[in-house]
Design a protein around this motif. Structure first.
Motif: not given
Length: 288
Positions: A148-172
């Motif tokens: 049940g983790a929230l997919l759109e949880a927001f972090d001021l530095q990265f944004g959403t988890p998707l932003h974080a995955a893309c910024a850190k180059e983790h395609v998987d």
């Protein structure tokens, strides 16, 4: 004797973090848990060491065991009554630490003992899902999403988890998030995951995001599109030039529209439709 006012402040601070231990410097139990010395952890617990002892940063032995990914120590601490959701002064829970460490076994144990997959967050606190995506731990991302983790949880530095995955180059990790229903065009200050993918020059990430409906024309606060962050003549610039000049097919647009409407329910709902397995696989992007 300590001044009453200081004692009151200390007690209040401990109460805010929900810990029942005592303020202390780093203890032998902290050290043993951090080093993965399960036998020593067991002996210290049997000798009366408090599993909820905290350092001045509100770090418990359980935090230390999770930071280093030592499942045997985590099990001993949890069985002895370690509080599972204690927050450090930086807001991290043991589950955040386990997700960052990439320890699937530790994360599973914490969840089995009632760890919150969505602890109360501020904009300055990364969620367990953020931590998994920042470090590229796709299996753990999948695990916490299933809980049940929230997919759109927001972090001021990265944004959403998707932003974080893309910024850190983790395609998987990005793929796991998108297939679970993460919003591909969610914005952090008008910046999307595609902007991040363009910055880090990842063609495969761009292809993935576009497959899930990423908007190549969207602009950020500087009025820049994703392509504006690529190097002239680079493969990423050529990739985005292609997508800007070549509209998605009707088939692709239909898939994106349906998935957008279904959101996080797509995996559940599409599989129940009376359509061919090939079509179901296409809608669910099983080949993406």
């Amino acid at each position: 004797m300590e001044h009453p006012a200081i004692m009151e402040m200390t007690a209040a601070r401990r109460s805010n973090f929900g810990d029942i231990g005592f303020w202390a410097d780093r203890t032998a139990l902290h050290e043993a848990a951090s080093l993965g010395r399960a036998l020593q952890v067991k002996q210290l617990i049997e000798g009366g060491a408090s599993v909820n002892m905290v350092t001045v940063d509100n770090i418990t032995p359980l935090h230390d065991a999770c930071i280093q990914g030592h499942p045997n120590c985590v099990r001993l601490l949890l069985d002895a009554g370690a509080q599972v959701d204690v927050r450090t002064i930086h807001g991290s829970t043991p589950l955040c630490n386990a997700c960052a460490a990439g320890s699937l076994e530790c994360a599973k144990m914490l969840l089995e003992h009632g760890a919150k997959v969505n602890p109360s967050l501020t904009a300055l606190t990364a969620s367990p899902l953020h931590e998994a995506c920042i470090k590229g731990n796709a299996d753990i991302a999948r695990l916490v999403i299933a809980h049940g983790a929230l997919l759109e949880a927001f972090d001021l530095q990265f944004g959403t988890p998707l932003h974080a995955a893309c910024a850190k180059e983790h395609v998987d990790c990005a793929r796991v998030l998108l297939k679970a229903g993460a919003k591909v065009n969610a914005a952090k200050f008008h910046e999307t995951a595609l902007h991040h993918a363009a910055r880090v020059e990842m063609v495969d990430m761009i292809d993935l995001l576009v497959d899930f409906g990423g908007n190549v024309y969207v602009t950020d606060n500087d009025n820049k599109k994703p392509i504006d962050y690529t190097k002239p003549g680079s493969p990423t610039e050529q990739c985005l030039q292609y997508y800007e000049s070549t509209p998605l097919s009707l088939q692709q647009l239909s898939r994106v529209t349906l998935r957008t409407l279904l959101g996080t329910r797509a995996l559940e709902v599409v599989g129940q439709l009376d359509i061919s397995q090939r079509t179901i696989s296409y809608i669910l992007c099983e080949g993406c």
